[in-house]
Design a protein around this motif. Structure first.
Motif, PDB file in Angstrom:
ATOM      1  N   ARG A   1       0.635  -1.247  -0.062  1.00 47.80           N
ATOM      2  CA  ARG A   1       0.089   0.056  -0.186  1.00 47.80           C
ATOM      3  C   ARG A   1       0.795   1.072  -0.124  1.00 47.80           C
ATOM      4  O   ARG A   1       0.658   2.265  -0.738  1.00 47.80           O
ATOM      5  CB  ARG A   1      -0.878   0.152   1.153  1.00 47.80           C
ATOM      6  N   ASN A   2       1.947   1.237   0.989  1.00 50.84           N
ATOM      7  CA  ASN A   2       2.702   2.392   0.941  1.00 50.84           C
ATOM      8  C   ASN A   2       3.375   2.669  -0.633  1.00 50.84           C
ATOM      9  O   ASN A   2       3.560   3.620  -0.818  1.00 50.84           O
ATOM     10  CB  ASN A   2       3.935   2.253   1.960  1.00 50.84           C
TER      11      ASN A   2
ATOM     12  N   GLU B   1      -7.529   7.916  -0.196  1.00 58.86           N
ATOM     13  CA  GLU B   1      -6.386   7.018   0.429  1.00 58.86           C
ATOM     14  C   GLU B   1      -5.374   7.773   0.653  1.00 58.86           C
ATOM     15  O   GLU B   1      -4.853   8.406  -0.151  1.00 58.86           O
ATOM     16  CB  GLU B   1      -6.249   5.753  -0.661  1.00 58.86           C
ATOM     17  N   GLY B   2      -4.516   7.278   1.963  1.00 56.89           N
ATOM     18  CA  GLY B   2      -3.233   7.779   2.104  1.00 56.89           C
ATOM     19  C   GLY B   2      -3.468   9.210   2.017  1.00 56.89           C
ATOM     20  O   GLY B   2      -2.186   9.876   2.069  1.00 56.89           O
TER      21      GLY B   2
ATOM     22  N   GLU C   1       0.798   4.416  -3.035  1.00 55.33           N
ATOM     23  CA  GLU C   1       0.698   5.657  -2.362  1.00 55.33           C
ATOM     24  C   GLU C   1       1.991   6.571  -2.933  1.00 55.33           C
ATOM     25  O   GLU C   1       1.702   7.443  -3.305  1.00 55.33           O
ATOM     26  CB  GLU C   1       0.348   5.742  -0.848  1.00 55.33           C
TER      27      GLU C   1
ATOM     28  N   ARG D   1      -3.016  13.346  -6.659  1.00 58.28           N
ATOM     29  CA  ARG D   1      -2.296  12.089  -7.264  1.00 58.28           C
ATOM     30  C   ARG D   1      -1.890  12.505  -8.702  1.00 58.28           C
ATOM     31  O   ARG D   1      -0.863  12.223  -9.211  1.00 58.28           O
ATOM     32  CB  ARG D   1      -3.003  10.861  -7.379  1.00 58.28           C
TER      33      ARG D   1
END
Length: 101
Positions: free
Chosen positions: A64-65, A82-83, A68, A90
């Motif tokens: 996930r990191n 998210e994040g 991101e 993004r």
């Protein structure tokens, strides 16, 4: 040519398939989701990866990191943000320009 890839549950990807996105991959369990996302990250033709927020949350924290922080492909989680990064942020990070201004 840069492609959009959509990965997730069959119910999630079918709408994208109907909209004309060719690279849609339906996955079932968590292991298949993780392996598919890793393979899509390695695919240099993919410029944008779309996941559902719930599928994003099913991935291991390290992956996930990585998603991101990814610029190519730009990863967009559809649903809640998210994040801490919205779709606008993004895209801005990916193309270097705020398209909403």
């Amino acid at each position: 040519m840069v492609e959009i890839a959509v990965v997730g549950q069959a119910e999630f990807v079918i709408g994208f398939r109907l909209a004309g996105i060719q690279k849609t991959i339906a996955v079932g369990d968590d292991e298949a989701l993780k392996n598919t996302v890793i393979n899509v990250l390695k695919d240099s033709s993919v410029g944008i990866l779309v996941l559902s927020s719930s599928d994003m949350n099913r991935l291991p924290l390290r992956l996930r990191n990585q998603l991101e922080e990814s610029v190519k492909p730009t990863v967009i989680a559809v649903g809640e943000e998210e994040g801490g990064l919205s779709m606008r942020e993004r895209i801005k990070r990916s193309v270097g320009v705020d398209l909403w201004k």
